[in-house]
Each structure stands twice: as structure tokens, then as C-alpha cells.
Motif scaffolding. Structure first.
Motif, mmCIF file in Angstrom:
data_model
loop_
_atom_site.group_PDB
_atom_site.id
_atom_site.type_symbol
_atom_site.label_atom_id
_atom_site.label_comp_id
_atom_site.label_asym_id
_atom_site.label_seq_id
_atom_site.Cartn_x
_atom_site.Cartn_y
_atom_site.Cartn_z
ATOM 1 N N GLU A 515 -57.338 -39.310 8.509
ATOM 2 C CA GLU A 515 -57.406 -38.651 7.286
ATOM 3 C C GLU A 515 -58.479 -39.042 6.448
ATOM 4 O O GLU A 515 -59.061 -38.182 5.667
ATOM 5 C CB GLU A 515 -55.875 -38.845 6.621
ATOM 6 C CG GLU A 515 -54.883 -38.233 7.153
ATOM 7 C CD GLU A 515 -53.596 -38.839 6.306
ATOM 8 O OE1 GLU A 515 -53.665 -39.627 5.620
ATOM 9 O OE2 GLU A 515 -52.444 -38.281 7.154
ATOM 10 N N ILE A 516 -58.871 -40.403 6.586
ATOM 11 C CA ILE A 516 -60.079 -40.688 5.776
ATOM 12 C C ILE A 516 -61.086 -40.335 6.051
ATOM 13 O O ILE A 516 -62.157 -39.676 5.471
ATOM 14 C CB ILE A 516 -59.831 -42.289 5.494
ATOM 15 C CG1 ILE A 516 -58.737 -42.994 4.994
ATOM 16 C CG2 ILE A 516 -61.290 -42.779 5.133
ATOM 17 C CD1 ILE A 516 -58.669 -44.260 5.148
ATOM 18 N N GLN A 517 -61.180 -40.296 7.715
ATOM 19 C CA GLN A 517 -62.516 -39.583 8.229
ATOM 20 C C GLN A 517 -62.650 -38.022 7.757
ATOM 21 O O GLN A 517 -63.516 -37.609 7.578
ATOM 22 C CB GLN A 517 -62.349 -39.908 9.675
ATOM 23 C CG GLN A 517 -63.549 -39.212 10.367
ATOM 24 C CD GLN A 517 -63.545 -39.442 11.955
ATOM 25 O OE1 GLN A 517 -62.339 -39.773 12.477
ATOM 26 N NE2 GLN A 517 -64.586 -39.059 12.482
ATOM 27 N N GLY A 518 -61.405 -37.433 7.754
ATOM 28 C CA GLY A 518 -61.533 -35.946 7.516
ATOM 29 C C GLY A 518 -62.022 -35.718 5.897
ATOM 30 O O GLY A 518 -62.492 -34.871 5.467
ATOM 31 N N VAL A 519 -61.759 -36.703 4.980
ATOM 32 C CA VAL A 519 -62.188 -36.549 3.613
ATOM 33 C C VAL A 519 -63.575 -36.810 3.419
ATOM 34 O O VAL A 519 -64.510 -36.241 2.737
ATOM 35 C CB VAL A 519 -61.267 -37.562 2.708
ATOM 36 C CG1 VAL A 519 -61.787 -37.537 1.337
ATOM 37 C CG2 VAL A 519 -59.988 -37.134 2.932
ATOM 38 N N ILE A 520 -64.122 -38.072 4.435
ATOM 39 C CA ILE A 520 -65.396 -38.476 4.217
ATOM 40 C C ILE A 520 -66.708 -37.367 4.876
ATOM 41 O O ILE A 520 -67.661 -37.400 4.401
ATOM 42 C CB ILE A 520 -65.596 -40.089 4.573
ATOM 43 C CG1 ILE A 520 -64.767 -40.837 3.836
ATOM 44 C CG2 ILE A 520 -66.973 -40.347 4.735
ATOM 45 C CD1 ILE A 520 -64.412 -42.305 4.389
ATOM 46 N N ALA A 521 -66.082 -37.138 6.008
ATOM 47 C CA ALA A 521 -66.966 -36.335 6.692
ATOM 48 C C ALA A 521 -67.730 -35.247 6.008
ATOM 49 O O ALA A 521 -68.993 -35.034 6.192
ATOM 50 C CB ALA A 521 -66.437 -35.656 8.200
ATOM 51 N N PRO A 522 -66.949 -34.159 5.087
ATOM 52 C CA PRO A 522 -67.545 -32.926 4.625
ATOM 53 C C PRO A 522 -68.581 -33.757 3.305
ATOM 54 O O PRO A 522 -69.937 -33.330 3.045
ATOM 55 C CB PRO A 522 -66.418 -32.628 3.818
ATOM 56 C CG PRO A 522 -65.223 -32.751 4.553
ATOM 57 C CD PRO A 522 -65.605 -34.187 5.027
ATOM 58 N N LEU A 523 -68.246 -34.958 2.694
ATOM 59 C CA LEU A 523 -69.012 -35.676 1.629
ATOM 60 C C LEU A 523 -70.453 -35.856 2.389
ATOM 61 O O LEU A 523 -71.404 -35.868 1.808
ATOM 62 C CB LEU A 523 -68.248 -36.707 1.171
ATOM 63 C CG LEU A 523 -66.736 -36.284 0.239
ATOM 64 C CD1 LEU A 523 -66.451 -37.476 -0.338
ATOM 65 C CD2 LEU A 523 -67.507 -35.408 -0.904
ATOM 66 N N MET A 524 -70.248 -36.527 3.630
ATOM 67 C CA MET A 524 -71.513 -37.008 4.089
ATOM 68 C C MET A 524 -72.394 -35.917 4.443
ATOM 69 O O MET A 524 -73.603 -35.984 4.370
ATOM 70 C CB MET A 524 -71.115 -38.018 5.512
ATOM 71 C CG MET A 524 -70.260 -39.204 5.128
ATOM 72 S SD MET A 524 -71.259 -40.272 4.409
ATOM 73 C CE MET A 524 -72.763 -40.666 5.590
ATOM 74 N N ARG A 525 -71.686 -34.628 5.104
ATOM 75 C CA ARG A 525 -72.598 -33.672 5.237
ATOM 76 C C ARG A 525 -73.536 -33.236 4.148
ATOM 77 O O ARG A 525 -74.640 -32.546 4.018
ATOM 78 C CB ARG A 525 -71.489 -32.327 6.058
ATOM 79 C CG ARG A 525 -71.320 -32.792 7.313
ATOM 80 C CD ARG A 525 -70.862 -31.481 8.221
ATOM 81 N NE ARG A 525 -69.729 -31.133 7.533
ATOM 82 C CZ ARG A 525 -68.690 -31.582 8.023
ATOM 83 N NH1 ARG A 525 -68.234 -32.270 8.943
ATOM 84 N NH2 ARG A 525 -67.454 -30.750 7.471
ATOM 85 N N ILE A 526 -72.678 -33.066 3.108
ATOM 86 C CA ILE A 526 -73.160 -32.231 1.734
ATOM 87 C C ILE A 526 -74.338 -33.307 1.185
ATOM 88 O O ILE A 526 -75.592 -32.919 1.080
ATOM 89 C CB ILE A 526 -72.221 -32.184 0.549
ATOM 90 C CG1 ILE A 526 -71.130 -31.168 1.060
ATOM 91 C CG2 ILE A 526 -72.909 -31.887 -0.869
ATOM 92 C CD1 ILE A 526 -69.835 -31.276 0.175
ATOM 93 N N ALA A 527 -74.178 -34.667 1.383
ATOM 94 C CA ALA A 527 -74.993 -35.831 0.994
ATOM 95 C C ALA A 527 -76.341 -35.642 1.859
ATOM 96 O O ALA A 527 -77.521 -35.767 1.592
ATOM 97 C CB ALA A 527 -74.597 -36.989 1.132
ATOM 98 N N GLY A 528 -76.121 -35.248 3.168
ATOM 99 C CA GLY A 528 -77.263 -35.003 4.126
ATOM 100 C C GLY A 528 -78.062 -33.640 3.893
ATOM 101 O O GLY A 528 -79.278 -33.982 3.848
ATOM 102 N N ARG A 529 -77.394 -32.722 3.375
ATOM 103 C CA ARG A 529 -78.273 -31.652 2.905
ATOM 104 C C ARG A 529 -79.308 -31.615 1.820
ATOM 105 O O ARG A 529 -80.286 -31.356 1.796
ATOM 106 C CB ARG A 529 -77.495 -30.461 2.839
ATOM 107 C CG ARG A 529 -76.480 -29.947 4.099
ATOM 108 C CD ARG A 529 -75.577 -28.843 3.552
ATOM 109 N NE ARG A 529 -74.693 -28.473 4.733
ATOM 110 C CZ ARG A 529 -73.775 -27.787 4.671
ATOM 111 N NH1 ARG A 529 -73.367 -27.130 3.393
ATOM 112 N NH2 ARG A 529 -73.095 -27.461 5.800
ATOM 113 N N SER A 530 -78.555 -32.411 0.728
ATOM 114 C CA SER A 530 -79.525 -32.908 -0.434
ATOM 115 C C SER A 530 -80.388 -33.552 -0.170
ATOM 116 O O SER A 530 -81.417 -33.780 -0.898
ATOM 117 C CB SER A 530 -78.602 -33.258 -1.523
ATOM 118 O OG SER A 530 -77.834 -34.303 -1.115
#
Length: 530
Positions: A515-530
Motif C-alpha cells: 500500500e505504501i509503495q502504491g502511494v509513493i510510486a505516483p509521487l516519484m513519477r511526478i517528481a521525475g517529470r518535473s
């Protein structure tokens, strides 16, 4: 006058005739005046039972009391070297062609004409290993002088095989001979060096550490090679083929040192007789019924003895007290040293070198660069005060479970390491048993108390990250294979309850992490795009 003398001679008649029956025992033909002949004549003949079939091989145990193994027909018989009486017998499926002892005398190996090599435990009277790889009759088998884990064998398929005895596998096939491989020997100074002889007239020197399976030296004897032995220095070998025995210097590039051609028929066996002095003698037997003693230092035959049958094999005990020769008619010609003197109430054996006490020390052979011992001189010297002493590391002391694994007592090793309660050691032993394909067999043979220890260990450590890769799968297998034994026992209920609780807790932890991985994964992708 002449006619009168003739008449008197013709009138003379022999008053009595004494018939002489030829002797059928061994007869020495050397001069009895020499110290060498007196030494070899001091071996008193001992009667042994007739083995009916030809004696193919003889071998003495390297440890006291130096038991004797005799290969005849499809049997290996063990004899006492003191009484020369048979004590044990081991049967084979085919005719035995060679036999040898391990360095500690606890095991012996033998090969037969079916191509099978077998390793026997002398005390337990059972076959420990059966090595199958030769496609033709196996003709020789040898243990390295100090190596207890490997074997060398050769046969009529022209292949020399270097075996791992514990794993019953071939480490390397040494290819190069073009005809039957009939003999071989291992170096007395290096367990990795060996020499083999073949009917292609060649003798090849091998190094087991070289993985290319190529020989490192080759010698042409000129005739089919029947036997080959290393001399004590390790730098020279002796070969027998046809009616000749030749000595070769390996360190000098394979140069022939000397040759002896005193036999009338094929030489069948060679042995080195080690005296109490530094010198040695080369002893040979042949189909002409003669035993010859050869001083290869002086290139001279010093003693000869005739036997009433063609000779096939030869054995000399390490302590020099017994000489045994096998004949083609099944006879074993055994000899033990005669007792001559009694000093201080104790018996003293006749010795060749005690008879030559007046020999000047300057006449002894000095060490030369052509001898292997020349390059090892000074190794036993003690260090002086100014020398820097490099201490050798002490050997690692084996634990109880390691000793049991070396003896292939797998279940006892697993139970022993479980009692130590050291998880790293337990997992290491389990991984070793998995490699040997014996882990589940040990689990299925466990008793109730031992099974309880195993379940307790799995309950405590199956969810630990370092061990879970192995223990999770093992826990499932144990519960499946021993389900009937576990269900009806009250003492296992608590263990199963705790095990179930640990597994459920681990599942909840893994779900939370996902569950924690599912929450963190989108945030990491957004941070990677910016």
C-alpha cells in the motif's frame, strides 16, 4: 699298459645310485657371499593357501600393521602381514585387475574388467562408492599418496580418469593415449602429479591441476608398457615393458638414465624396496619366473631369485619385513625376514645396511642437481636468531556437524546443528543438504523430538529476511510431507499456532508495504517529470 687300464675302468661298477628330485621352491641364483644376497636371502618362505586363479594385483596398507590385499579372480582377500592368514573377503562382479589402499588404511579401492571402480570400507565391510564411467575394462586404480578425496584410474578405453570420490563424479578425462592404458602411479612428493603407461609404447606425465587435459611430458619406452613406478625422489620414474626395465629422469627432460634387460620374458610388475638407509632398490618380476633386484644408482643387478611359476604381481611392505609375489597358477610366494640376533632380550632383524657398516661415508652418493631431493635440501633446518620466522596458519577445527557431513551422516548433522541454536549454521547445513539432494530425506526420517526442534526453528526464523528464501519453501514442504505426524500430536499444536501467527503477521506487513509503495510510486513519477 693302455689296454690294461681300459679293462680296469670297464670292470668298475657303481655300487649305489642316489636319485635326486628337483626342488619346486624358490631358488636364489645370486652369489651368497655378497651382503646384498645375504639380506634378500634372509626372507624366510611362508606357506599361503593356493588361490587357484592368477594373482592379478597385490597391495600393502600404508599404516601398521600393514594388511595385505590380494586380487584374484572376482575377489579381493585381506591377509594379515604378520601371520599371512586370510581375514576378510570382498566379492566383485568381474575379474579384479587392480587394488590400492588409501593413505590412512581405512579404505581401499579396486577395479574390475567390467570397467567399474569401487571403494570399500575395511572395518564396515561395505562398498561406499561405485564409480562408473569407463567404457572398457579398467586396468589400474591409484590413490594419491596423501590425498584422501581423489582417485586415478585407467583402462582399455585409453582414458585416464581423475575422480572426486565423495561426489562419485569424474573431475577430468585425461586424453592422449592411443591404446590400452595398463598402469599408472602417483608422485610421492606432489599429489597432483601422476604418470601412466600404455600399450602405445608411451608413458605420459599429467598434472591434475591443468584443466586442458593435456600431458606435460611424454616418454617412449619402445615396447608396450606393463608397469610404471615413481622412484622415492619424485624426479625419476621406472618403466617396464617387454623384457626391459628402464629408469628415466623427468627433471632432466625425460632422459633415460639406465636400462636393464636381464629378464627373458615380459616384465609384469615393478616395486621400489625402501631400505633403512637413504638408498633404494628397484625390484621386478616377470613371466620367466625370476625376481630381479636392480641398483639403479650403479646400473647393476644385485640379486636374482627363481620361482616355479610365471610371476604376475609383486608387493613389498612399507616396513620392509614382508615380500609377497603372486603367480599365474594362484600361488602366493610370501617371505618374512628371519630373526638373527637377540639384543637385550629383544629380537633384532637382519638388515642389509648393518652388514655394510664398514663402508666409507665418502663412497655414498652425494646429492646432485639431477635429484629432486637436491632442491628440497635445507627445508628441515631450524631458524637462527637473526632469521624472520613466518608462522603458518593453524588448521581450522571442524565442528561436530561438519565432521558428520564428511562421514555422510546427513540426518545426524542436521539434528546436531539444530541443537546448537545458531541460525546461520543451521541454514548453511540445510543449503549443503539441498546441494546433496538429501534435505527432504532427512526430514522424512526425523523422529518426533527432532521434528519438534525443526518446527521450532522454522517458526522463529522463517520470516527473517536473510533466511526466508530457503525456510519459507522448506516450511511448506515439511507441513506437506509430515502432515499425518503433526496433526494428531498435542506438543505440535503450540508450534503450529505460533507459526500461523508469524506467517499472518508477515502477510500483513507485506500488504502494508505494498500500500505504501502504491502511494509513493505516483509521487516519484511526478517528481521525475518535473
Amino acid at each position: 699298459m693302455e689296454e690294461e687300464l681300459r679293462v680296469r675302468l670297464n670292470d668298475h661298477q657303481v655300487s649305489k645310485v642316489f636319485p635326486v628330485k628337483p626342488k619346486s621352491t624358490a631358488k636364489p641364483v645370486s652369489e651368497s657371499e655378497t651382503p646384498e644376497s645375504r639380506y634378500w636371502s634372509s626372507f624366510k618362505n611362508h606357506s599361503t593357501p593356493n588361490l587357484v586363479s592368477s594373482v592379478a594385483a597385490l597391495a600393502f596398507s600404508p599404516v601398521h600393521p600393514h594388511s595385505l590385499a590380494v586380487a584374484h579372480s572376482a575377489t579381493v582377500s585381506l591377509f594379515s602381514s604378520q601371520s599371512l592368514s586370510s581375514s576378510r573377503r570382498f566379492s566383485f562382479r568381474d575379474v579384479v585387475s587392480s587394488v590400492c589402499f588409501r593413505s590412512d588404511g581405512a579404505l581401499f579401492a579396486a577395479c574390475d574388467l567390467s570397467g567399474v571402480v569401487q571403494v570399500f570400507d575395511i572395518k564396515e565391510r561395505m562398498a561406499l562408492r561405485t564409480l562408473r564411467s569407463h567404457s572398457a575394462p579398467a586396468r589400474f586404480v591409484k590413490y594419491p599418496v596423501q590425498d584422501k578425496l581423489h582417485l586415478v584410474s585407467g583402462g582399455d578405453d585409453g582414458v585416464v580418469k581423475y575422480w572426486d570420490v565423495a561426489g562419485a563424479t569424474v573431475i577430468s578425462d585425461l586424453l592422449g593415449h592411443k591404446d590400452y592404458v595398463r598402469c599408472g602411479d602417483c608422485s610421492p612428493v606432489n599429489d597432483s602429479m601422476l604418470v601412466t603407461g600404455s600399450y602405445d609404447h608411451t608413458v605420459k606425465v599429467w598434472d591434475a591441476r591443468v584443466h586442458t587435459s593435456n600431458w606435460i611430458a611424454e616418454i617412449n619406452h619402445g615396447l608396450p608398457v606393463e608397469d610404471v613406478v615413481y622412484l622415492p625422489s619424485g624426479g625419476m620414474i621406472a618403466t617396464a615393458g617387454g623384457n626391459s626395465v628402464k629408469v628415466w629422469d623427468l627433471i632432466g627432460g625425460g632422459k633415460m638414465v639406465c636400462s636393464m634387460e636381464s629378464h627373458n620374458k615380459t616384465v609384469t610388475s615393478l616395486r621400489v624396496a625402501r631400505m633403512e638407509s637413504a638408498e633404494s632398490r628397484l625390484v621386478s618380476v616377470a613371466l620367466d619366473g625370476y625376481m630381479k633386484v636392480f641398483d639403479y644408482g650403479r646400473a647393476k643387478v644385485t640379486y636374482s631369485m627363481r620361482f616355479p611359476a610365471p610371476l604376475m604381481s609383486l608387493g613389498l611392505s612399507p616396513d620392509g619385513s614382508t615380500r609377497v609375489i603372486g603367480g599365474s597358477n594362484g600361488m602366493v610366494f610370501a617371505g618374512k625376514k628371519k630373526v638373527r640376533d637377540v639384543v637385550g632380550g629383544q629380537k633384532k632383524s637382519l638388515n642389509l645396511w648393518s652388514l655394510i657398516s664398514d663402508v666409507d661415508e665418502s663412497r655414498r652418493r652425494a646429492l646432485r642437481p639431477t635429484y629432486f631431493r637436491y632442491f628440497q635440501r635445507g627445508q628441515s633446518e631450524k631458524p637462527s636468531k637473526d632469521d624472520y620466522l613466518v608462522k603458518e596458519k593453524k588448521g581450522l577445527k571442524l565442528t561436530r556437524h561438519d565432521k558428520l557431513l564428511k562421514k555422510f551422516r546427513h540426518k545426524e548433522a542436521l539434528v546436531s546443528v539444530l541443537e546448537e541454536k545458531k541460525p546461520a549454521n543451521v541454514v548453511a547445513v540445510m543449503e549443503e543438504l539441498v546441494a546433496r539432494r538429501k534435505l527432504m530425506k532427512c526430514v522424512s526420517n526425523m523422529e518426533e523430538g527432532e521434528l519438534g526442534m525443526l518446527l521450532g526453528f522454522l517458526q522463529r526464523y522463517c520470516t527473517v529476511q536473510r533466511y526466508s528464501g530457503l525456510l519459507m519453501g522448506l516450511t511448506k514442504k515439511v507441513l506437506e510431507t509430515r502432515a499425518e505426524d503433526i496433526k494428531g500430536k498435542n506438543e505440535f499444536k503450540g508450534l503450529l499456532r505460533n507459526l500461523k501467527r508469524e506467517v499472518n503477521q508477515e502477510i500483513r506487513i507485506q500488504q502494508s508495504l505494498l500500500e505504501i509503495q502504491g502511494v509513493i510510486a505516483p509521487l516519484m513519477r511526478i517528481a521525475g517529470r518535473s
